[in-house]
Design a protein around this motif. Structure first.
Motif, PDB file in Angstrom:
ATOM      1  N   LYS A  37       0.860  -1.186   0.000  1.00 53.96           N
ATOM      2  CA  LYS A  37       0.000   0.000   0.000  1.00 53.96           C
ATOM      3  C   LYS A  37       0.891   1.229   0.000  1.00 53.96           C
ATOM      4  O   LYS A  37       2.064   1.175   0.340  1.00 53.96           O
ATOM      5  N   TYR A  38       0.310   2.350  -0.379  1.00 45.88           N
ATOM      6  CA  TYR A  38       1.033   3.612  -0.401  1.00 45.88           C
ATOM      7  C   TYR A  38       1.075   4.181   1.006  1.00 45.88           C
ATOM      8  O   TYR A  38       0.100   4.092   1.755  1.00 45.88           O
ATOM      9  N   ASP A  39       2.218   4.753   1.371  1.00 52.45           N
ATOM     10  CA  ASP A  39       2.444   5.129   2.755  1.00 52.45           C
ATOM     11  C   ASP A  39       3.192   6.459   2.834  1.00 52.45           C
ATOM     12  O   ASP A  39       4.153   6.677   2.099  1.00 52.45           O
ATOM     13  N   LEU A  40       2.756   7.324   3.733  1.00 51.71           N
ATOM     14  CA  LEU A  40       3.401   8.615   3.962  1.00 51.71           C
ATOM     15  C   LEU A  40       3.704   8.727   5.448  1.00 51.71           C
ATOM     16  O   LEU A  40       2.793   8.686   6.273  1.00 51.71           O
ATOM     17  N   ARG A  41       5.010   8.844   5.805  1.00 50.55           N
ATOM     18  CA  ARG A  41       5.420   8.954   7.205  1.00 50.55           C
ATOM     19  C   ARG A  41       6.871   9.370   7.304  1.00 50.55           C
ATOM     20  O   ARG A  41       7.583   9.386   6.310  1.00 50.55           O
ATOM     21  N   GLU A  42       7.305   9.686   8.531  1.00 49.68           N
ATOM     22  CA  GLU A  42       8.710  10.004   8.778  1.00 49.68           C
ATOM     23  C   GLU A  42       9.476   8.733   9.113  1.00 49.68           C
ATOM     24  O   GLU A  42       8.957   7.837   9.796  1.00 49.68           O
ATOM     25  N   TRP A  43      10.709   8.680   8.600  1.00 51.11           N
ATOM     26  CA  TRP A  43      11.589   7.537   8.817  1.00 51.11           C
ATOM     27  C   TRP A  43      12.950   8.001   9.306  1.00 51.11           C
ATOM     28  O   TRP A  43      13.446   9.030   8.863  1.00 51.11           O
ATOM     29  N   ALA A  44      13.542   7.190  10.178  1.00 48.33           N
ATOM     30  CA  ALA A  44      14.934   7.401  10.542  1.00 48.33           C
ATOM     31  C   ALA A  44      15.766   7.115   9.289  1.00 48.33           C
ATOM     32  O   ALA A  44      15.321   6.380   8.392  1.00 48.33           O
ATOM     33  N   PRO A  45      16.972   7.681   9.198  1.00 50.16           N
ATOM     34  CA  PRO A  45      17.781   7.491   7.986  1.00 50.16           C
ATOM     35  C   PRO A  45      18.014   6.030   7.588  1.00 50.16           C
ATOM     36  O   PRO A  45      18.096   5.721   6.409  1.00 50.16           O
ATOM     37  N   ASP A  46      18.068   5.123   8.558  1.00 45.20           N
ATOM     38  CA  ASP A  46      18.324   3.711   8.252  1.00 45.20           C
ATOM     39  C   ASP A  46      17.045   2.889   8.048  1.00 45.20           C
ATOM     40  O   ASP A  46      17.102   1.682   7.871  1.00 45.20           O
ATOM     41  N   HIS A  47      15.889   3.536   8.092  1.00 42.62           N
ATOM     42  CA  HIS A  47      14.572   2.882   7.973  1.00 42.62           C
ATOM     43  C   HIS A  47      14.310   1.849   9.067  1.00 42.62           C
ATOM     44  O   HIS A  47      13.447   0.995   8.920  1.00 42.62           O
ATOM     45  N   GLU A  48      15.042   1.938  10.184  1.00 44.10           N
ATOM     46  CA  GLU A  48      14.816   1.012  11.296  1.00 44.10           C
ATOM     47  C   GLU A  48      13.723   1.521  12.237  1.00 44.10           C
ATOM     48  O   GLU A  48      13.100   0.728  12.939  1.00 44.10           O
ATOM     49  N   LYS A  49      13.507   2.828  12.270  1.00 44.44           N
ATOM     50  CA  LYS A  49      12.468   3.420  13.107  1.00 44.44           C
ATOM     51  C   LYS A  49      11.582   4.294  12.230  1.00 44.44           C
ATOM     52  O   LYS A  49      12.031   4.831  11.227  1.00 44.44           O
ATOM     53  N   MET A  50      10.315   4.421  12.659  1.00 45.71           N
ATOM     54  CA  MET A  50       9.356   5.207  11.888  1.00 45.71           C
ATOM     55  C   MET A  50       8.451   5.988  12.807  1.00 45.71           C
ATOM     56  O   MET A  50       8.258   5.608  13.958  1.00 45.71           O
ATOM     57  N   GLY A  51       7.903   7.069  12.277  1.00 44.21           N
ATOM     58  CA  GLY A  51       6.905   7.844  12.998  1.00 44.21           C
ATOM     59  C   GLY A  51       5.511   7.422  12.572  1.00 44.21           C
ATOM     60  O   GLY A  51       5.341   6.518  11.749  1.00 44.21           O
ATOM     61  N   LYS A  52       4.526   8.082  13.127  1.00 42.98           N
ATOM     62  CA  LYS A  52       3.147   7.818  12.722  1.00 42.98           C
ATOM     63  C   LYS A  52       2.946   8.304  11.300  1.00 42.98           C
ATOM     64  O   LYS A  52       3.583   9.251  10.858  1.00 42.98           O
ATOM     65  N   GLY A  53       2.056   7.650  10.595  1.00 41.99           N
ATOM     66  CA  GLY A  53       1.810   8.036   9.220  1.00 41.99           C
ATOM     67  C   GLY A  53       0.446   7.583   8.759  1.00 41.99           C
ATOM     68  O   GLY A  53      -0.388   7.174   9.556  1.00 41.99           O
ATOM     69  N   ILE A  54       0.247   7.659   7.455  1.00 46.37           N
ATOM     70  CA  ILE A  54      -1.005   7.179   6.858  1.00 46.37           C
ATOM     71  C   ILE A  54      -0.668   6.184   5.756  1.00 46.37           C
ATOM     72  O   ILE A  54       0.358   6.294   5.084  1.00 46.37           O
ATOM     73  N   LEU A  56      -2.465   4.199   2.409  1.00 48.37           N
ATOM     74  CA  LEU A  56      -3.599   4.303   1.488  1.00 48.37           C
ATOM     75  C   LEU A  56      -3.579   3.185   0.459  1.00 48.37           C
ATOM     76  O   LEU A  56      -2.508   2.836  -0.052  1.00 48.37           O
ATOM     77  N   SER A  57      -4.753   2.678   0.138  1.00 47.05           N
ATOM     78  CA  SER A  57      -4.878   1.741  -0.974  1.00 47.05           C
ATOM     79  C   SER A  57      -4.751   2.531  -2.274  1.00 47.05           C
ATOM     80  O   SER A  57      -4.794   3.763  -2.279  1.00 47.05           O
ATOM     81  N   ALA A  58      -4.626   1.835  -3.381  1.00 46.62           N
ATOM     82  CA  ALA A  58      -4.546   2.507  -4.680  1.00 46.62           C
ATOM     83  C   ALA A  58      -5.813   3.332  -4.937  1.00 46.62           C
ATOM     84  O   ALA A  58      -5.740   4.456  -5.441  1.00 46.62           O
ATOM     85  N   GLU A  59      -6.973   2.816  -4.575  1.00 47.62           N
ATOM     86  CA  GLU A  59      -8.226   3.542  -4.781  1.00 47.62           C
ATOM     87  C   GLU A  59      -8.271   4.808  -3.928  1.00 47.62           C
ATOM     88  O   GLU A  59      -8.694   5.862  -4.396  1.00 47.62           O
ATOM     89  N   GLU A  60      -7.838   4.708  -2.663  1.00 46.75           N
ATOM     90  CA  GLU A  60      -7.813   5.885  -1.797  1.00 46.75           C
ATOM     91  C   GLU A  60      -6.833   6.930  -2.330  1.00 46.75           C
ATOM     92  O   GLU A  60      -7.103   8.126  -2.286  1.00 46.75           O
ATOM     93  N   LEU A  61      -5.708   6.465  -2.857  1.00 45.27           N
ATOM     94  CA  LEU A  61      -4.717   7.385  -3.411  1.00 45.27           C
ATOM     95  C   LEU A  61      -5.268   8.113  -4.633  1.00 45.27           C
ATOM     96  O   LEU A  61      -5.032   9.309  -4.815  1.00 45.27           O
ATOM     97  N   LYS A  62      -6.045   7.429  -5.457  1.00 49.45           N
ATOM     98  CA  LYS A  62      -6.663   8.066  -6.621  1.00 49.45           C
ATOM     99  C   LYS A  62      -7.639   9.163  -6.192  1.00 49.45           C
ATOM    100  O   LYS A  62      -7.675  10.241  -6.789  1.00 49.45           O
ATOM    101  N   ILE A  63      -8.412   8.903  -5.148  1.00 48.67           N
ATOM    102  CA  ILE A  63      -9.355   9.905  -4.639  1.00 48.67           C
ATOM    103  C   ILE A  63      -8.587  11.107  -4.093  1.00 48.67           C
ATOM    104  O   ILE A  63      -8.945  12.262  -4.362  1.00 48.67           O
ATOM    105  N   LEU A  64      -7.519  10.849  -3.359  1.00 51.17           N
ATOM    106  CA  LEU A  64      -6.691  11.939  -2.845  1.00 51.17           C
ATOM    107  C   LEU A  64      -6.057  12.728  -3.978  1.00 51.17           C
ATOM    108  O   LEU A  64      -6.049  13.967  -3.949  1.00 51.17           O
TER     109      LEU A  64
END
Length: 73
Positions: A37-54, A56-64
């Motif tokens: 799924k499509y994802d928007l969030r903050e990541w640590a440089p090494d992608h080992e830690k992440m922040g809260k995010g959203i 979206l499915s492909a259909e939700e992304l099309k609506i957005l």
């Protein structure tokens, strides 16, 4: 806390960098070995830690996308 798995299938865009060195990214991610799924969030440089995010499915992304296209930016 339950453990979960993720795989960044495609790194689409890096939108910004915070003062602490984390990156706000838009990616295609598979969570717990499910379909990506499509994802928007903050990541640590090494992608080992992440922040809260959203996520979206492909259909939700099309609506957005359609809603964003209507904005006068």
């Amino acid at each position: 806390m339950a453990e979960f798995k993720y795989e960044i299938v495609e790194e689409i865009a890096q939108l910004s960098e915070s003062a602490k060195g984390w990156y706000k990214e838009f990616n295609l991610i598979s969570w717990n070995e499910r379909s990506p799924k499509y994802d928007l969030r903050e990541w640590a440089p090494d992608h080992e830690k992440m922040g809260k995010g959203i996520t979206l499915s492909a259909e939700e992304l099309k609506i957005l996308r359609d809603a964003l296209n209507k904005l006068d930016l």
